[in-house]
Every structure is written in C-alpha cells, then in structure tokens.
Design an enzyme around this catalytic site. Structure first.
Site, PDB file in Angstrom:
ATOM      1  CB  SER A 161       4.365 -24.078  31.959  1.00 23.23           C
ATOM      2  OG  SER A 161       3.273 -23.571  32.668  1.00 23.23           O
ATOM      3  CD  GLU A 244       2.343 -14.282  19.939  1.00 22.50           C
ATOM      4  OE1 GLU A 244       3.111 -13.583  19.239  1.00 22.50           O
ATOM      5  OE2 GLU A 244       2.341 -14.245  21.179  1.00 22.50           O
TER       6      GLU A 244
END
Ligand SMILES: Cc1cc2nc3c(=O)[nH]c(=O)nc-3n(C[C@H](O)[C@H](O)[C@H](O)COP(=O)(O)OP(=O)(O)OC[C@H]3O[C@@H](n4cnc5c(N)ncnc54)[C@H](O)[C@@H]3O)c2cc1C
Lengths: 376, 328
Positions: A161, A244
């Site tokens: 991406s 995270e």
C-alpha cells in the site's frame, strides 16, 4: 471498573474538540497519487505543530505517551469531527514502522527516522506480501544476498500500500541462502528511491490506486539498514509493541459508530420497518465494537487476542454497514459517490492484514486452544 | 485511575465464591430431568438478591456492575429466571416502601417467579411455591401477588422446565409497578444471563471439539468446526464488552445509560440464540439428544429473550453522533 473522566480528562477532551474544530481540513482527501501524499503530510505536519502527533508513542521517542483512556478520548473527538482517515499513507509509518524501529532499531535508525515520521516528513510502506506468499507469508522468496557491506535484493513484492508515494519500505526478504519458512529472513529499511526499484501501481476495485507491485533488480541496500538481527527478520516482523496493538486500529473502530449514525440519518427509516430493525442491529453492533475498543485499551493484562477478535468483528461489521447503505441508496448505488466508494473499499477489510479466515484460525487456535492447522 | 476496565479484586472474589455455589447447587446437568424447579435458597443465602441494595436496606452495597457479572455466571448455569425476578422484585418492593416484602425476598423466604405476558394469559416460569410473579409485558414490569390466582399447567418448550399459565388474575390493585430505572436494570441483568448462555454454549462446544474424534483426529482440527468456535468466541466478546459498558453506565447514571442498555438488549438474544444453535451443531447427533446439555442452552435462551424488555434503540441519542461542521 471505571469510566469516569476527571476534570483534567474533561479539559483534555475540550481542548481536543476545540483544536479539531479549528483545524480539520474542509476539503476531502484526494483519492490517490502525489496529491494524496501532500494532503496526508500536510495534515500530519499540522497535527504535529498542534502537539497532536505521536500521541501513543513513548515520550523518549518524541511521542506524547498518552494513557489509553486519553487516546480513546482523542480518537472519539477525532472521528466525530470527521478528521481525515487514519488509514492513509501515514498509517504504516506511525503505527507499524515507527513502533518496530522503537522496539528493534539501532540508535542511528531511530534518530534518523522517528522524527521524520512524527513531523510528517516521510511516508512508509510495507513490503511483505508476494505473488506466491500471502496468507502464507513465511513462504516468501525475494532474496537479499550479502555482498560486502550491502544486501543485493532481487524479487518482487505485491499489494504494497502506498508504495508509489512512499519514501521508505519495511521490506521482508530471505537473506540466508537455502533457508526455509520463518528462518533466514531479514527486515530491512528500503529507500524507495534506490536504483533497481520499479513500482507499478495497481488499481483496486473501487477505482483508485492505493497499492502497488514492487520489483527489485539488484537493489543494493547497506547492511546498516537491517532492523533487528540479520537472518532474524521474522522476530522483527512479529514484534508488536503494546501501544501499537492497543491503538493502531482505534480510530477506525470508533469511526464505525459515526458511520452508522450517518447512515441512519440518511435512511430515516420508518419506525418499525424492516430497515429500522436492521439499522438498530447495526447500531448496536457498532456500539459493541466501541466497547471492545475500550476493553482492548483499558483492561489489564492486555491479551494479544483482544485485538484479533475486535479486528475481525470490526471488519465484518464495516462490510454489513456498507452493504446496508447500498440498500438505502437504491439505484443511486450504481453511480459513484462517497457511500458507494466506501462500500467497495470495505471489501478489503476481510483481506488486508490477514484474511478473515486466517483470523478465525488464530482465534480458534491461540485463544480457544483448538488443534493447529497443518503447516507447510 | 479514572479509565480502567480491569475487573477488581472484589469482583473476582464474588465470582469465585459464586462459582462454588453454582457448581454445588446448579450443575447444568440437573436440567436433563424434565420439569425442574430451581430452589432459590442457595442463591438467597449467597446474598444474590440483596447484593447491590444499599447497606441501610439490608444490602451488601455492591454495585450493579458486580451484580451484572454475577448474573453472567447464573446464565452459564442456566439458573431459573426466578433469580432475575427476585433481584428486581426486591428493588420494586423497596421503591414502594414495602421493606418487609423486600427483606422477605432478599432472604429467600418469599419467592418470586417470572411471568411472561402472552396473548392467552401470562406464562409463569417455575412457579411452584412462589407467592409473587414479576410480570414482563411490553409496557413494563409489575410485581403481582399470586394469591387467588388460578394457574393451568402448560407443557413447556421441548418438555423443558416447569411452566403454567395464569388463567384468572388476582386483584390488580395490589400490583407494584417498576420504575423506569428498575426496568432498565432488569434488561441489563437479563442480557447478562443471555451472555452467560452464549459463554456456556461456547465452552461446551469447544470442549467437545477438542475431545470428539472423527477421521482419526479431533473435530476441532477441521476448519469448519474451528471457525464455528471462533464465531462463538467473537459473539461472546462483543456481548461481554458491551455488558461492561452498559453496566458501568447504569451504575454511574451516565447520560448514555439508556443507549448502552438498549444496544446490549439488541445484541444479547441474537448472540445467545446463535451460539446455542452452533453449539448443538458442533455436537452432531448427541447435540440433538435430550441426554446432552447443548440443547438446554437453546431453550433457556428462548425463555430469556422473552424476559427481555428491549427498548427502541433508534429513538435514543447516540453517544458518538458526529459534530455539525462549521461552514468553511
Ligand atoms: C487493500 C489491501 C492492502 C494491502 N496492503 C498490503 C501492504 O501494504 N503490504 C503487504 O505486504 N501486503 C498488503 N496486502 C496484502 C495482504 O496482506 C494479503 O492480501 C493477505 O495476507 C492475503 O494474501 P493473498 O492475497 O495472497 O491471499 P491468499 O493467501 O492466496 O488467500 C486466498 C484465499 O484463501 C484463503 N486461505 C489461505 N490460506 C488459508 C488457510 N490456511 N485457511 C483458510 N483459508 C485460507 C484466504 O482466506 C483467502 O480467502 C494488502 C491487501 C489488501 C487487500
């Protein structure tokens, strides 16, 4: 078990709300390409200048080290203010590459990259998947041959991406000749401007080019760019930081609660109608996704499974909400527009980052303890 | 900490103690025999019906958060809906100034069954020996004395637990109506029990999937079964996270309490029924038999879904509604 904001929390919420009201861009994000890069970096620089970037990152690395409760507050304000999607081209850097460098990087790597990421000066992409290695990531074949002080990379990545607009890539390659599966891999920082790299953007089913194929033809990367141990890249790739895990998807999950409100407002279903029932169910599920985000953030000890369950529940709900939108739109669903675009994009939710089937395997095996799948 | 969803030590202790009591008095296998009526004494002795009442009302002064999670354990053990009725009836009595009645219910000397309003007359669940019924109807909850009532026996769904139909109603002038907040609490605790059902069905199915072998390996190694189990786990996680939100909002009298409870009530029956269904499927032939427990979860889910007063979720303001944008 408490969810009662104190005066300082309420003050924080108000500050966030005020700042967002004055700073969220009015123009929608450009769909792809360089314009989308400029837009995302502008927004991140603005966040940084306002003191709102790296909120989950530890203070030692330039972040704000906010508590999970504050992060929830910030992202609730963020999505209610309709700020730009966090799943833009800055996502990998902020939520994956940065945390990986914090956990496994050298001091030089951290000093160079972390400020650039937080200040909105560099875009990262992820180069893990290959044409032959998707769900079965450990079967990857792209090689890095050690040659003096360099790795010489040859092979191909796919579905990376934002590779077409990225400055750096987290690249997972096979560096130990003849190694198999998880062994002998390395995680390297790949400068996307290096000679020998060719990027071919791939259009997705929604008509935009967010991901790309990347070809490597004798690309020389200094060994100093290896993150974690040479030949020990699987460990680096599997390292996730607590913050995270808890925060990467928070904004997206909370945003569904806003999305369903938009749909209800648009549909204005007659009380008691089948559509009213369906939207009520979706509204309840969106509330549950928010509740799961809260639980993931606020319950100790955090288990790695909290994340996989909410991620999958989120993905499938996102698809159902957008599917309902197509029924609300009627024939207008055949023309392009925000809802239609998001509907088509929602098909990626159960594929990207591990398919729904793989997620179910993980939940069944690691959380419920059922027997493992056969492995290659 | 002002934001913390970690279960407290108090809560853990209550749940551990409850587990022992439930294993002793309410093992799920007791329901393999038809027409069962659960005794309420062990629950009363445990302090169930007074748990969250203020201490000056004879209660233990815990909150509805602990109470809701306790009812999840009841749901897992498929405890009679009378437990829910009594917890709520004690509050209705207290609100009405009937301290004697509240104390009697709290101590288990006076028992209350659940009555589910139905077109041909309310259905009483496990009414033997009870002197009051908590009537659940679309327009709310009423606590109704049963003296003078006539009941006709009814064969319950799949010859399950004992049930009668109220054929003649006693004088309604002595009925006590539940306040809106009390009715909401009923919904919360009922949904908590539905979560217990979903959880119990999941655990039973996962255990079976690990031990039952076909084609030379545990059926839980087949992906179709594995994914069914994962889906059951997802349902449980969604519902239990939402239960925490709703219970905390109810305890704190938060602005979004009605919304959170209505959302919970929307999810709970669906997930409980779905997990019960999947649980039966994972068991194969034995799942369809009355000699195994999988089907018991399904029947209890059907009973409780009718005890649940689901509000109109869409009519409530959403806590996450987007802000109006100022023009550029
Ligand atoms: C929008 C989007 C963005 C992406 N971005 C990135 C990126 O930035 N970087 C990157 O490296 N990758 C990226 N990916 C790739 C993504 O990680 C892979 O697509 C994904 O892991 C699946 O791999 P695959 O496409 O090869 O499908 P396959 O692995 O070939 O799967 C095909 C089908 O088989 C099923 N399947 C495979 N194995 C099993 C099994 N063991 N049990 C049950 N079913 C199985 C899958 O669930 C799927 O339905 C992106 C993908 C999308 C859609």
């Amino acid at each position: 078990m408490r969810l009662d904001p104190g005066a300082a929390d309420l003050d924080f919420r108000q500050k966030a709300r005020t700042w967002l009201a004055g700073n969220v861009p009015h123009a929608p994000a450009p769909p792809d390409g360089q314009a989308s890069r400029a837009y995302a970096l502008d927004w991140l620089a603005k966040l940084h200048a306002g003191g709102w970037s790296g909120l989950a990152w530890p203070e030692a690395y330039g972040g704000k080290g906010l508590t999970p409760g504050r992060l929830l507050t910030w992202y609730e304000e963020y999505v209610r203010a309709r700020a730009p999607s966090t799943l833009d081209c800055t996502f990998v850097a902020l939520n994956h590459a940065g945390p990986t460098l914090i956990a496994c990087g050298t001091e030089d790597q951290k000093a160079f990259h972390l400020p650039r990421i937080l200040e909105g000066r560099s875009i990262w992409c992820q180069g893990f998947s290959e044409p032959g290695a998707g769900s079965d990531l450990a079967s990857l074949k792209t090689t890095g041959r050690v040659d003096g002080c360099d790795l010489v990379i040859n092979g191909q990545k796919i579905w990376s991406s934002f590779a077409d607009i990225a400055d750096y890539q987290e690249l997972l390659i096979r560096t130990e000749p003849g190694s198999k599966r998880h062994k002998g891999l390395s995680w390297v920082i790949c400068d996307m401007s290096l000679p020998g790299i060719t990027v071919r953007p791939i259009r997705n089913m929604a008509g935009v080019s967010h991901f790309a194929e990347v070809f490597y033809d004798d690309v020389r990367i200094p060994l100093t760019q290896v993150v974690g141990g040479l030949h020990d890249g699987w460990t680096t790739a599997m390292t996730t930081l607590g913050f995270e895990r808890r925060t990467a998807a928070m904004a997206l999950q909370l945003e569904l609660s806003v999305r369903i409100e938009d749909l209800i407002a648009r549909a204005a279903p007659a009380p008691g109608s089948a559509m009213a029932d369906r939207l009520a169910d979706l509204r309840a599920e969106a509330a549950a996704i928010r509740a799961m985000s809260y639980r993931t953030a606020l319950r100790e000890p955090a288990t790695p499974f909290d994340g996989s369950v909410v991620r999958l529940a989120f993905a499938e709900l996102a698809q159902r909400i957008h599917r309902a939108a197509m029924d609300v739109l009627g024939p207008d669903a055949l023309t392009d527009g925000q809802w239609v675009h998001e509907y088509l994009e929602s098909y990626s939710e159960t594929i990207a980052g591990g398919t729904a089937e793989i997620q179910r395997n993980i939940i069944a095996e690691r959380m419920l303890g059922l027997p493992r799948e056969p492995r290659a | 900490m002002s934001f913390d969803l970690t279960p407290t030590d108090d809560l853990r202790q209550i749940l551990d103690a409850a587990q022992t009591m439930l294993d002793t008095h309410y093992p799920v296998a007791r329901l393999r025999t038809d027409g069962q009526t659960d005794p309420m004494e062990p629950l009363a002795e445990f302090g169930t019906f007074l748990l969250a009442l203020p201490e000056d009302a004879g209660g233990a002064g815990f909150s509805v958060v602990e109470e809701a999670l306790l009812h999840v354990s009841f749901g897992r053990h498929l405890v009679s809906p009378s437990a829910l009725a009594m917890a709520i009836a004690a509050r209705i009595a207290l609100d009405a100034g009937r301290d004697d009645l509240a104390a009697g219910i709290g101590g288990g000397q006076i028992t209350v069954c659940t009555a589910i309003a139905a077109p041909d007359g309310p259905l009483l669940c496990e009414p033997a020996g009870t002197t009051y019924a908590l009537v659940v109807a679309d327009d709310g909850l009423t606590l109704r004395p049963l003296d003078g009532a006539t009941q006709a026996p009814v064969t319950s769904m799949g010859h399950g637990r004992s049930m009668t139909r109220l054929t003649a109603l006693p004088d309604p002038s002595t009925d006590l109506r539940a306040k809106v907040e009390t009715a909401r609490l009923h919904t919360l605790l009922c949904a908590a029990q539905l979560l217990g059902i979903a959880t119990g069905a999941r655990d039973l199915a996962v255990d079976y999937a690990m031990t039952r072998e076909q084609f030379g390996r545990p059926i839980g190694s087949f992906q179709a079964i594995k994914h069914h189990c994962a889906d059951m786990a997802i349902g449980v996680e969604m519902l239990s996270a939402q239960l925490d939100m709703a219970a905390i909002a109810a305890r704190d009298g938060a602005d979004d309490a009605a919304f959170q409870i209505a959302a919970l009530a929307c999810l709970a029956p669906r997930i409980a029924l779905e997990n019960a269904r999947t649980g039966i499927q994972i068991h194969g032939g034995i799942g369809f038999s009355a000699e195994a427990d999988a089907q018991l979860y399904l029947k209890q889910a059907h009973v409780l879904r009718h005890c649940l007063l689901a509000g109109d979720l869409l009519s409530l303001p959403a806590p996450m509604a987007p802000f109006e944008r100022q023009p550029a």
